[in-house]
Motif scaffolding. Structure first.
Motif, mmCIF file in Angstrom:
data_model
loop_
_atom_site.group_PDB
_atom_site.id
_atom_site.type_symbol
_atom_site.label_atom_id
_atom_site.label_comp_id
_atom_site.label_asym_id
_atom_site.label_seq_id
_atom_site.Cartn_x
_atom_site.Cartn_y
_atom_site.Cartn_z
ATOM 1 N N TRP A 192 40.799 -33.853 -85.959
ATOM 2 C CA TRP A 192 40.858 -33.284 -84.608
ATOM 3 C C TRP A 192 40.134 -31.948 -84.495
ATOM 4 O O TRP A 192 40.715 -30.932 -84.121
ATOM 5 C CB TRP A 192 42.316 -33.136 -84.141
ATOM 6 C CG TRP A 192 43.025 -34.441 -84.087
ATOM 7 C CD1 TRP A 192 44.104 -34.817 -84.828
ATOM 8 C CD2 TRP A 192 42.701 -35.580 -83.274
ATOM 9 N NE1 TRP A 192 44.462 -36.122 -84.543
ATOM 10 C CE2 TRP A 192 43.608 -36.624 -83.596
ATOM 11 C CE3 TRP A 192 41.708 -35.835 -82.317
ATOM 12 C CZ2 TRP A 192 43.563 -37.864 -82.993
ATOM 13 C CZ3 TRP A 192 41.658 -37.094 -81.726
ATOM 14 C CH2 TRP A 192 42.588 -38.073 -82.053
ATOM 15 N N GLN A 198 40.166 -33.292 -77.527
ATOM 16 C CA GLN A 198 39.661 -34.495 -78.184
ATOM 17 C C GLN A 198 40.741 -35.565 -78.280
ATOM 18 O O GLN A 198 40.467 -36.754 -78.088
ATOM 19 C CB GLN A 198 39.152 -34.131 -79.583
ATOM 20 C CG GLN A 198 38.486 -35.274 -80.319
ATOM 21 C CD GLN A 198 38.055 -34.879 -81.724
ATOM 22 O OE1 GLN A 198 38.523 -33.887 -82.271
ATOM 23 N NE2 GLN A 198 37.164 -35.658 -82.316
ATOM 24 N N LEU A 199 41.972 -35.142 -78.568
ATOM 25 C CA LEU A 199 43.095 -36.081 -78.646
ATOM 26 C C LEU A 199 43.283 -36.798 -77.316
ATOM 27 O O LEU A 199 43.436 -38.023 -77.268
ATOM 28 C CB LEU A 199 44.368 -35.334 -79.033
ATOM 29 C CG LEU A 199 45.681 -36.130 -78.975
ATOM 30 C CD1 LEU A 199 45.668 -37.275 -79.980
ATOM 31 C CD2 LEU A 199 46.882 -35.205 -79.230
#
Length: 301
Positions: A192, A198-199
């Motif tokens: 990550w 991004q998650l």
């Protein structure tokens, strides 16, 4: 103001729910500090790597201020703002470079809170010449809130993922989807580098593209995607090898896998360092003489 990730707006109710998600001690401490803070003519400095939950933290802070009047700086600072003392003016400063903060003193009688947001600490910004001494002096008086990268607080990954899936389903007005056990393991193993942003992108893509109600690791990262962790990637590759060699006696699979992984790893390290074996050995964490012997063994030199 663009609160939140992927343009999803957050109400006070959402911010309240989000505050209950965290399991890591560091984030729970931050939320407790915010809860006990006074926001009268206060200055807050929120920082953390790109993609961390700075916008969400601002939403939580605003929940403790009664009917805030939000002014983004410098976006909405086109003209002098004249407000009465009854209005809870909150400045949110997202761009600190080449920023003139003198207006804060001009309006000090009126502003409730000034929130400065950055990807890095103001100490580093000042050392690199990105901000001037006047702003640096102001920020020295602010209260710091540092959000660590997601990889340093893995306890928050699954609760955040579940929260985001619920938020995505509500935003799209579709039924909620769950994470399978292998999906949760893959999320925990992933680095990550883009943090929470991004998650959420990863989960949003998987939610939209997945037809079934349970999201798997394959839905998140693809069967052989380089997004997978080394552990998951090797499990997938070796799993297929086991199927191919399962019925073959004396296939010597262990030696074959070890040698092929070693050979590829040494070749990549040497190529990455331009043939410098000393640097390659440091990257690999082995002795230079050991590396040299291995390279000769695999006919790589």
């Amino acid at each position: 103001m663009n609160h939140g990730i992927l343009e999803m707006k957050h109400s006070n109710v959402t911010a309240s729910s989000f505050a209950k998600v965290y399991k890591s001690n560091v984030m729970r401490t931050i939320l407790e500090d915010i809860k006990n803070s006074s926001f009268e003519n206060s200055m807050l400095f929120i920082y953390g790597e790109h993609g961390t939950e700075k916008d969400y933290l601002i939403d939580i802070i605003l929940r403790y201020i009664n009917q805030p009047t939000i002014v983004e700086v410098p976006k909405n600072l086109n003209k002098k703002i004249i407000l009465s003392k009854k209005q809870n003016l909150v400045y949110i400063v997202n761009y600190l470079e080449d920023f003139n903060a003198s207006f804060l003193f001009d309006s000090e009688e009126y502003f409730k809170c000034a929130i400065f947001v950055s990807d890095v600490d103001y100490e580093e910004l000042y050392r690199n010449g990105a901000i001037g001494f006047e702003l640096y002096e102001i920020l020295l008086k602010s209260r710091k809130f540092y959000i660590p990268p997601l990889r340093e607080r893995k306890q928050d990954i699954i609760p955040l993922a579940m929260f985001f899936l619920q938020e995505i389903s509500e935003f799209l007005k579709l039924s909620e989807k769950k994470l399978s056990k292998d999906a949760q393991d893959a999320l925990l193993d992933f680095s990550w580098t883009g943090n929470t942003y991004q998650l959420k992108r990863c989960l949003t893509k998987a939610y939209i593209l997945t037809r079934h109600q349970r999201i798997t690791a394959k839905d998140l990262f693809g069967e052989y995607s380089d997004q997978l962790s080394i552990k998951n990637f090797l499990e997938l590759k070796i799993g297929n090898l086991l199927k191919d060699f399962g019925n073959i006696e004396n296939s010597n699979l262990y030696e074959t896998v070890i040698q092929e992984v070693e050979k590829a790893l040494f070749m990549l390290a040497v190529n990455e360092t331009g043939g410098n074996q000393v640097k390659a050995a440091k990257i690999l964490g082995i002795n230079r003489n050991t590396l040299n012997k291995k390279l000769k063994h695999y006919n790589l030199i």
